[in-house]
Design a protein around this motif. Sequence first.
Motif, short mmCIF file in Angstrom:
data_model
loop_
_atom_site.label_atom_id
_atom_site.label_comp_id
_atom_site.label_asym_id
_atom_site.label_seq_id
_atom_site.Cartn_x
_atom_site.Cartn_y
_atom_site.Cartn_z
N ASN A 1 0.84 -1.19 0.00
CA ASN A 1 0.00 0.00 0.00
C ASN A 1 0.88 1.25 0.00
OD1 ASN A 1 0.79 0.54 2.66
ND2 ASN A 1 -1.24 0.21 3.54
N VAL A 2 0.27 2.41 0.13
CA VAL A 2 1.02 3.66 -0.06
C VAL A 2 2.13 3.85 0.98
CG1 VAL A 2 -0.84 4.85 -1.27
CG2 VAL A 2 -0.74 4.98 1.24
N TYR A 3 1.95 3.29 2.18
CA TYR A 3 2.98 3.45 3.21
C TYR A 3 4.19 2.56 2.92
CZ TYR A 3 -0.77 5.95 5.47
OH TYR A 3 -1.78 6.83 5.71
N GLY A 4 3.92 1.30 2.63
CA GLY A 4 5.02 0.40 2.32
C GLY A 4 5.78 0.85 1.09
N LYS A 5 5.07 1.35 0.08
CA LYS A 5 5.74 1.81 -1.14
C LYS A 5 6.57 3.06 -0.86
CE LYS A 5 2.28 -0.05 -4.36
NZ LYS A 5 1.24 0.28 -5.35
N SER A 6 6.03 3.98 -0.08
CA SER A 6 6.76 5.20 0.24
C SER A 6 8.00 4.90 1.06
CB SER A 6 5.84 6.16 1.02
OG SER A 6 6.56 7.28 1.50
N TRP A 7 7.83 4.11 2.11
CA TRP A 7 8.96 3.80 3.00
C TRP A 7 10.01 2.95 2.28
CZ3 TRP A 7 5.86 2.36 8.06
CH2 TRP A 7 5.16 3.49 8.50
#
Length: 452
Positions: free
Chosen positions: A259-265
């Motif tokens: 999701n957007v958090y895993g992709k960003s981090w």
Amino acid sequence: MNKTISYTMISLLLVSSLAACGSNNESANTNTNAATNTANADTSNNAAATNDAATNDAAATNDGGDTKALSGKVVFLTNRTDMVDKEYNDYEKRFEAKYPGVDLQFEAITDYEKNEKIRIASGTYPDVVLLGGLIPNSDYPKYFAPLDDIKFSGDIYFKDFKSFEGKSYGISSGNSTVGIVYNKKAFEKAGVTAVPKTYDEFLAACQKLKDAGIVPLASNFKDKWPLGAWSGDVPTIIGAAADHQNKRKDTDTPFTMDNVYGKSWSIIRELKEKGFLEKDVNSTNWEQSKKDVAQGNFAMYLLGNWVINQVIDAGAPASDVGFFPFPADNSGQAKAPLNPDWFYGVNKDGNVEAAKAFVQWMIEESGYDEFAGFIPTLKDKQPKLAQLAEFNTYNPTYFEAVAGDDVATQILNKAQIDQDAVLQEFVLSKNPQAVLDKVNEEWAKAKKQIVK
């Protein structure tokens, strides 16, 4: 519902003259050295007492009435430690010249939201404070005065962002977008001839910078607070929506690799693994990083436009500082958030009318928005930061921040999740999935207690 804003619309908000290059400095975020110009700790505990000193007819000032009617002490709790004994001295003189009966004081602290929350809970907060995202909107009436009766000279951005039951409890101190602030001379030295428009191009530019002996991206990893963009803004860019933090209330597993958090981090983790961040991320220094970016030792920041003036203040010619949207994917489509900064809040038991006058003065007369490199809160006031005009030449689609959902905020507080600290652990861990599993477990446990 998320609100997208086309370039055509946002250009009306952000257009600025290239001749008006900003030369002021500093961010709207916490800096590293605590300072205060208050004489002693009592000045931060006198909010209730100052209310008694205010005259009963002071409210007339908010309607353009007699400025001499206000009296008593007003203390502003600020995160801008860098402005103490400098710009704040000028603000004090100018405000008191307009309101001669008021004694304006500033108290500056670090680790702002954590310390402010403690002081609010203990009832020892002063007349004017800054509101972030840790307090649910539904709690504002317990601590703060409604600000709807402040008569601004025009419409303001994010008027209802800190509202509850039709009343507004916060006024945005300024607004910003987030992208890559870069040193043009560093790009030139490394042979980066064009601003990257895709993630692959961004990585290629980073490699050229590294090969030229330049640190590609200043993360300020140790300082922690500059990492906030990776939990708030990059997920907005990746998901093309600004309501991702509110949607977390609907799941027991809000932090996943896909999701957007895993992709960003995972992006900042990759940058660290490729050697594109500081050599030792555990010994970064915020103040020094400004000088390094200004001098071209570091090439880029991933931060808001508020940091541009402070890079210039650290010694960079304004013409050498650029700003472009962060390409978080390979779509080639420029995307960016549009965010409010801290909000001014007024202690309901403090010197309320004088405090409201100060808030209005900060928005309309102080010049703080220009000093900080902000998009002004007044909608009809154009920003003077030239780099915002450059940013818009890339035709970004803007995603306007949405007000926080109380349930999502309560879950986050109950779980005591420090997202920036989780990000640090994620980047450094040999098993980042285990970091996500742990924080999801904490979230699910808290959610079960909040959502019945």
